[in-house]
Design a protein around this motif. Sequence first.
Motif, PDB file in Angstrom:
ATOM      1  N   ASN A 206     134.880  22.280  19.323  1.00 41.79           N
ATOM      2  CA  ASN A 206     133.957  23.303  18.826  1.00 41.79           C
ATOM      3  C   ASN A 206     133.498  24.236  19.935  1.00 41.79           C
ATOM      4  N   GLY A 207     133.568  25.521  19.633  1.00 38.79           N
ATOM      5  CA  GLY A 207     132.985  26.514  20.541  1.00 38.79           C
ATOM      6  C   GLY A 207     131.476  26.539  20.368  1.00 38.79           C
ATOM      7  N   TRP A 208     130.867  27.573  20.862  1.00 31.71           N
ATOM      8  CA  TRP A 208     129.400  27.667  20.873  1.00 31.71           C
ATOM      9  C   TRP A 208     128.883  28.025  19.485  1.00 31.71           C
ATOM     10  N   TYR A 209     127.677  27.546  19.154  1.00 34.19           N
ATOM     11  CA  TYR A 209     127.061  27.863  17.853  1.00 34.19           C
ATOM     12  C   TYR A 209     126.303  29.196  17.942  1.00 34.19           C
ATOM     13  N   HIS A 210     126.377  30.019  16.883  1.00 31.34           N
ATOM     14  CA  HIS A 210     125.464  31.177  16.788  1.00 31.34           C
ATOM     15  C   HIS A 210     124.017  30.710  16.946  1.00 31.34           C
ATOM     16  N   GLU A 211     123.753  29.550  16.302  1.00 35.50           N
ATOM     17  CA  GLU A 211     122.361  29.078  16.199  1.00 35.50           C
ATOM     18  C   GLU A 211     121.749  28.744  17.556  1.00 35.50           C
ATOM     19  N   ASN A 212     122.598  28.537  18.580  1.00 39.01           N
ATOM     20  CA  ASN A 212     122.020  28.304  19.915  1.00 39.01           C
ATOM     21  C   ASN A 212     121.136  29.483  20.302  1.00 39.01           C
ATOM     22  N   TYR A 213     121.478  30.651  19.789  1.00 37.01           N
ATOM     23  CA  TYR A 213     120.711  31.859  20.094  1.00 37.01           C
ATOM     24  C   TYR A 213     119.763  32.206  18.952  1.00 37.01           C
TER      25      TYR A 213
ATOM     26  N   ILE B  34     130.517  12.599  15.461  1.00 35.72           N
ATOM     27  CA  ILE B  34     129.774  13.765  15.975  1.00 35.72           C
ATOM     28  C   ILE B  34     129.147  13.356  17.301  1.00 35.72           C
ATOM     29  N   SER B  35     129.473  14.105  18.333  1.00 38.52           N
ATOM     30  CA  SER B  35     128.987  13.782  19.679  1.00 38.52           C
ATOM     31  C   SER B  35     127.466  13.700  19.690  1.00 38.52           C
ATOM     32  N   GLY B  36     126.949  12.770  20.496  1.00 43.05           N
ATOM     33  CA  GLY B  36     125.505  12.559  20.564  1.00 43.05           C
ATOM     34  C   GLY B  36     124.808  13.616  21.412  1.00 43.05           C
ATOM     35  N   ASN B  37     123.491  13.527  21.440  1.00 44.04           N
ATOM     36  CA  ASN B  37     122.700  14.512  22.190  1.00 44.04           C
ATOM     37  C   ASN B  37     121.782  13.851  23.217  1.00 44.04           C
ATOM     38  N   GLU B  38     122.018  12.561  23.482  1.00 43.56           N
ATOM     39  CA  GLU B  38     121.179  11.877  24.479  1.00 43.56           C
ATOM     40  C   GLU B  38     121.892  11.948  25.830  1.00 43.56           C
TER      41      GLU B  38
ATOM     42  N   ALA C 232     124.951  12.050  10.812  1.00 45.69           N
ATOM     43  CA  ALA C 232     124.903  12.742   9.519  1.00 45.69           C
ATOM     44  C   ALA C 232     123.561  13.399   9.238  1.00 45.69           C
ATOM     45  N   THR C 233     122.506  12.969   9.947  1.00 43.43           N
ATOM     46  CA  THR C 233     121.203  13.625   9.742  1.00 43.43           C
ATOM     47  C   THR C 233     120.931  14.696  10.798  1.00 43.43           C
ATOM     48  N   GLY C 234     121.931  14.999  11.611  1.00 43.71           N
ATOM     49  CA  GLY C 234     121.798  16.101  12.558  1.00 43.71           C
ATOM     50  C   GLY C 234     122.127  17.425  11.874  1.00 43.71           C
ATOM     51  N   HIS C 235     121.988  18.510  12.631  1.00 43.65           N
ATOM     52  CA  HIS C 235     122.228  19.838  12.038  1.00 43.65           C
ATOM     53  C   HIS C 235     123.662  19.986  11.536  1.00 43.65           C
ATOM     54  N   LEU C 236     124.622  19.649  12.397  1.00 42.43           N
ATOM     55  CA  LEU C 236     126.030  19.795  12.012  1.00 42.43           C
ATOM     56  C   LEU C 236     126.394  18.768  10.939  1.00 42.43           C
ATOM     57  N   GLY C 237     125.936  17.528  11.141  1.00 42.92           N
ATOM     58  CA  GLY C 237     126.262  16.452  10.201  1.00 42.92           C
ATOM     59  C   GLY C 237     125.808  16.770   8.788  1.00 42.92           C
TER      60      GLY C 237
ATOM     61  N   ASP D 230     123.429   2.738  15.617  1.00 44.38           N
ATOM     62  CA  ASP D 230     122.991   3.482  16.807  1.00 44.38           C
ATOM     63  C   ASP D 230     124.093   3.386  17.859  1.00 44.38           C
ATOM     64  N   TYR D 231     124.477   4.510  18.423  1.00 47.03           N
ATOM     65  CA  TYR D 231     125.520   4.513  19.456  1.00 47.03           C
ATOM     66  C   TYR D 231     125.172   3.581  20.624  1.00 47.03           C
ATOM     67  N   ASN D 232     123.868   3.314  20.815  1.00 47.49           N
ATOM     68  CA  ASN D 232     123.454   2.449  21.930  1.00 47.49           C
ATOM     69  C   ASN D 232     123.565   0.968  21.601  1.00 47.49           C
TER      70      ASN D 232
ATOM     71  N   ALA E 188     129.065  29.972  13.209  1.00 51.34           N
ATOM     72  CA  ALA E 188     127.936  29.230  12.632  1.00 51.34           C
ATOM     73  C   ALA E 188     128.266  27.743  12.567  1.00 51.34           C
ATOM     74  N   ARG E 189     127.237  26.910  12.642  1.00 52.50           N
ATOM     75  CA  ARG E 189     127.480  25.466  12.478  1.00 52.50           C
ATOM     76  C   ARG E 189     128.237  25.197  11.182  1.00 52.50           C
ATOM     77  N   ALA E 190     127.881  25.960  10.135  1.00 52.39           N
ATOM     78  CA  ALA E 190     128.529  25.744   8.835  1.00 52.39           C
ATOM     79  C   ALA E 190     130.034  25.994   8.919  1.00 52.39           C
TER      80      ALA E 190
HETATM   81  N1  LIG Z   1     128.929  23.657  20.096  1.00 60.28           N
HETATM   82  C1  LIG Z   1     127.653  23.883  20.374  1.00 60.28           C
HETATM   83  O1  LIG Z   1     127.184  25.022  20.505  1.00 60.28           O
HETATM   84  C2  LIG Z   1     126.728  22.730  20.495  1.00 60.28           C
HETATM   85  C3  LIG Z   1     125.365  22.969  20.711  1.00 60.28           C
HETATM   86  C4  LIG Z   1     124.513  21.873  20.783  1.00 60.28           C
HETATM   87  C5  LIG Z   1     125.037  20.593  20.650  1.00 60.28           C
HETATM   88  N2  LIG Z   1     126.369  20.408  20.463  1.00 60.28           N
HETATM   89  C6  LIG Z   1     126.974  19.050  20.329  1.00 60.28           C
HETATM   90  O2  LIG Z   1     127.325  18.876  18.958  1.00 60.28           O
HETATM   91  C7  LIG Z   1     126.599  17.775  18.406  1.00 60.28           C
HETATM   92  C8  LIG Z   1     126.209  18.105  16.983  1.00 60.28           C
HETATM   93  O3  LIG Z   1     125.411  19.280  16.988  1.00 60.28           O
HETATM   94  P1  LIG Z   1     124.071  19.333  16.146  1.00 60.28           P
HETATM   95  O4  LIG Z   1     123.616  20.731  16.169  1.00 60.28           O
HETATM   96  O5  LIG Z   1     124.248  18.644  14.853  1.00 60.28           O
HETATM   97  O6  LIG Z   1     123.105  18.446  17.067  1.00 60.28           O
HETATM   98  P2  LIG Z   1     121.876  17.578  16.599  1.00 60.28           P
HETATM   99  O7  LIG Z   1     121.205  18.203  15.424  1.00 60.28           O
HETATM  100  O8  LIG Z   1     121.055  17.333  17.815  1.00 60.28           O
HETATM  101  O9  LIG Z   1     122.522  16.225  16.084  1.00 60.28           O
HETATM  102  C9  LIG Z   1     122.897  15.178  16.915  1.00 60.28           C
HETATM  103  C10 LIG Z   1     123.173  13.988  16.018  1.00 60.28           C
HETATM  104  O10 LIG Z   1     123.572  12.890  16.846  1.00 60.28           O
HETATM  105  C11 LIG Z   1     122.850  11.754  16.404  1.00 60.28           C
HETATM  106  N3  LIG Z   1     122.659  10.820  17.503  1.00 60.28           N
HETATM  107  C12 LIG Z   1     122.169  11.088  18.738  1.00 60.28           C
HETATM  108  N4  LIG Z   1     122.088   9.956  19.444  1.00 60.28           N
HETATM  109  C13 LIG Z   1     122.513   8.954  18.637  1.00 60.28           C
HETATM  110  C14 LIG Z   1     122.622   7.563  18.783  1.00 60.28           C
HETATM  111  N5  LIG Z   1     122.259   6.961  19.921  1.00 60.28           N
HETATM  112  N6  LIG Z   1     123.120   6.830  17.765  1.00 60.28           N
HETATM  113  C15 LIG Z   1     123.465   7.440  16.608  1.00 60.28           C
HETATM  114  N7  LIG Z   1     123.366   8.758  16.382  1.00 60.28           N
HETATM  115  C16 LIG Z   1     122.885   9.505  17.385  1.00 60.28           C
HETATM  116  C17 LIG Z   1     121.506  12.301  15.950  1.00 60.28           C
HETATM  117  O11 LIG Z   1     120.864  11.348  15.114  1.00 60.28           O
HETATM  118  P3  LIG Z   1     119.409  11.639  14.468  1.00 60.28           P
HETATM  119  O12 LIG Z   1     119.658  12.526  13.279  1.00 60.28           O
HETATM  120  O13 LIG Z   1     118.933  10.270  14.114  1.00 60.28           O
HETATM  121  O14 LIG Z   1     118.586  12.293  15.529  1.00 60.28           O
HETATM  122  C18 LIG Z   1     121.936  13.550  15.225  1.00 60.28           C
HETATM  123  O15 LIG Z   1     122.286  13.243  13.915  1.00 60.28           O
HETATM  124  C19 LIG Z   1     125.423  17.574  19.369  1.00 60.28           C
HETATM  125  O16 LIG Z   1     124.950  16.230  19.341  1.00 60.28           O
HETATM  126  C20 LIG Z   1     126.031  17.931  20.715  1.00 60.28           C
HETATM  127  O17 LIG Z   1     126.809  16.865  21.230  1.00 60.28           O
HETATM  128  C21 LIG Z   1     127.211  21.449  20.368  1.00 60.28           C
END
Ligand SMILES: NC(=O)c1ccc[n+]([C@@H]2O[C@H](COP(=O)([O-])OP(=O)(O)OC[C@H]3O[C@@H](n4cnc5c(N)ncnc54)[C@H](OP(=O)(O)O)[C@@H]3O)[C@@H](O)[C@H]2O)c1
Length: 284
Positions: free
Chosen positions: A137-144, A73-77, A8-13, A53-55, A170-172
């Motif tokens: 989800n497809g690709w984000y505009h924000e990747n670019y 929301i899929s993780g990024n580790e 929830a504290t990630g960009h999409l969340g 924590d997912y871990n 857009a992520r939104a």
């Molecule tokens: N479609 C696309 O173009 C695209 C591009 C990039 C990524 N993605 C995927 O979409 C997801 C969401 O995108 P986003 O832009 O929101 O990415 P993001 O800002 O990197 O957010 C990832 C979220 O996952 C959480 N997370 C990572 N590891 C975790 C763990 N071990 N336990 C609990 N939470 C964990 C992070 O927590 P914290 O807030 O604590 O860091 C963060 O909130 C990404 O994680 C990735 O899988 C998609």
Amino acid sequence: MSIVVTGATGHLGRHVVQQLLEKVPAEQVTAVVRDEAKAADLAARGVRLAVADYNAPETFEGLFAAGDKVLLISGNEFDKGRVRQHTVVIDAAKAAGVALLAYTSAPGGLTAALADDHRATEEVLLASGLPYSLLRNGWYHENYTENLAPVLEHGAVVQAAGDGRVSSAARADYAAAAVAVLTGEGHENTTYELGGDEAWGFAEYAAELSRRTGREIAYTPVSGEALTGILTGAGLPGPLAAILAGVDASIEKGELVITSGDLARLTGRPATPLAEAITAALKG
Ligand SMILES: NC(=O)c1ccc[n+]([C@@H]2O[C@H](COP(=O)([O-])OP(=O)(O)OC[C@H]3O[C@@H](n4cnc5c(N)ncnc54)[C@H](OP(=O)(O)O)[C@@H]3O)[C@@H](O)[C@H]2O)c1
């Protein structure tokens, strides 16, 4: 019954929680976060926080309740075994008997290595027997658009995607689709292929950047190997650079062109045009 959002504290969340608060009372929303301090603003708005924590499977014990609707929301580790991480959440949701588990996946046609964790997580989710919704989800505009500094510095969009096109949004927009699924009815056991309304290529992207900045910005197509070298040279870890080059190869093959119309159908509005995201990024 709660709507529970992990990451929830990630960009999409953050977009998802923000948009949920426009639709349901804050006390019905639970934000799963790793760092409570990062979510102080959400708590201040009345959102319930759960620290997990997912871990650490034990942190998810008792977190969900029967009837909850969950967005995983899929993780990024990438180096920590994301499938195992996602399985922790799915197992806890199964034990609690949640009403729906929606998962942010990748397009069904994507063969790049990036999609492997998503395909495997989908399998785990389907095997769990939980009511699911696959938000592919497809690709984000924000990747670019969030990575414009080197493009503006060199006057070049450097990608390894040939003349390939991508239906980014857009992520939104993806958040709005997730919110529609979490707050609507009849989304059990569904798969949505989500992407923007119009596919674009990198030459068009460079032309749009030229128009907006008044500078000459050209698309420079390179090989996947060259792109990997450029990205590692800029400080990206090798495996991540290779993953990104793999995505470009998929774009060249048309695997990130999404024609389902699912995104606009779920949100009830057109997706954000790329040009709008460029304008926002150049202003920011
Ligand atoms: N479609 C696309 O173009 C695209 C591009 C990039 C990524 N993605 C995927 O979409 C997801 C969401 O995108 P986003 O832009 O929101 O990415 P993001 O800002 O990197 O957010 C990832 C979220 O996952 C959480 N997370 C990572 N590891 C975790 C763990 N071990 N336990 C609990 N939470 C964990 C992070 O927590 P914290 O807030 O604590 O860091 C963060 O909130 C990404 O994680 C990735 O899988 C998609």
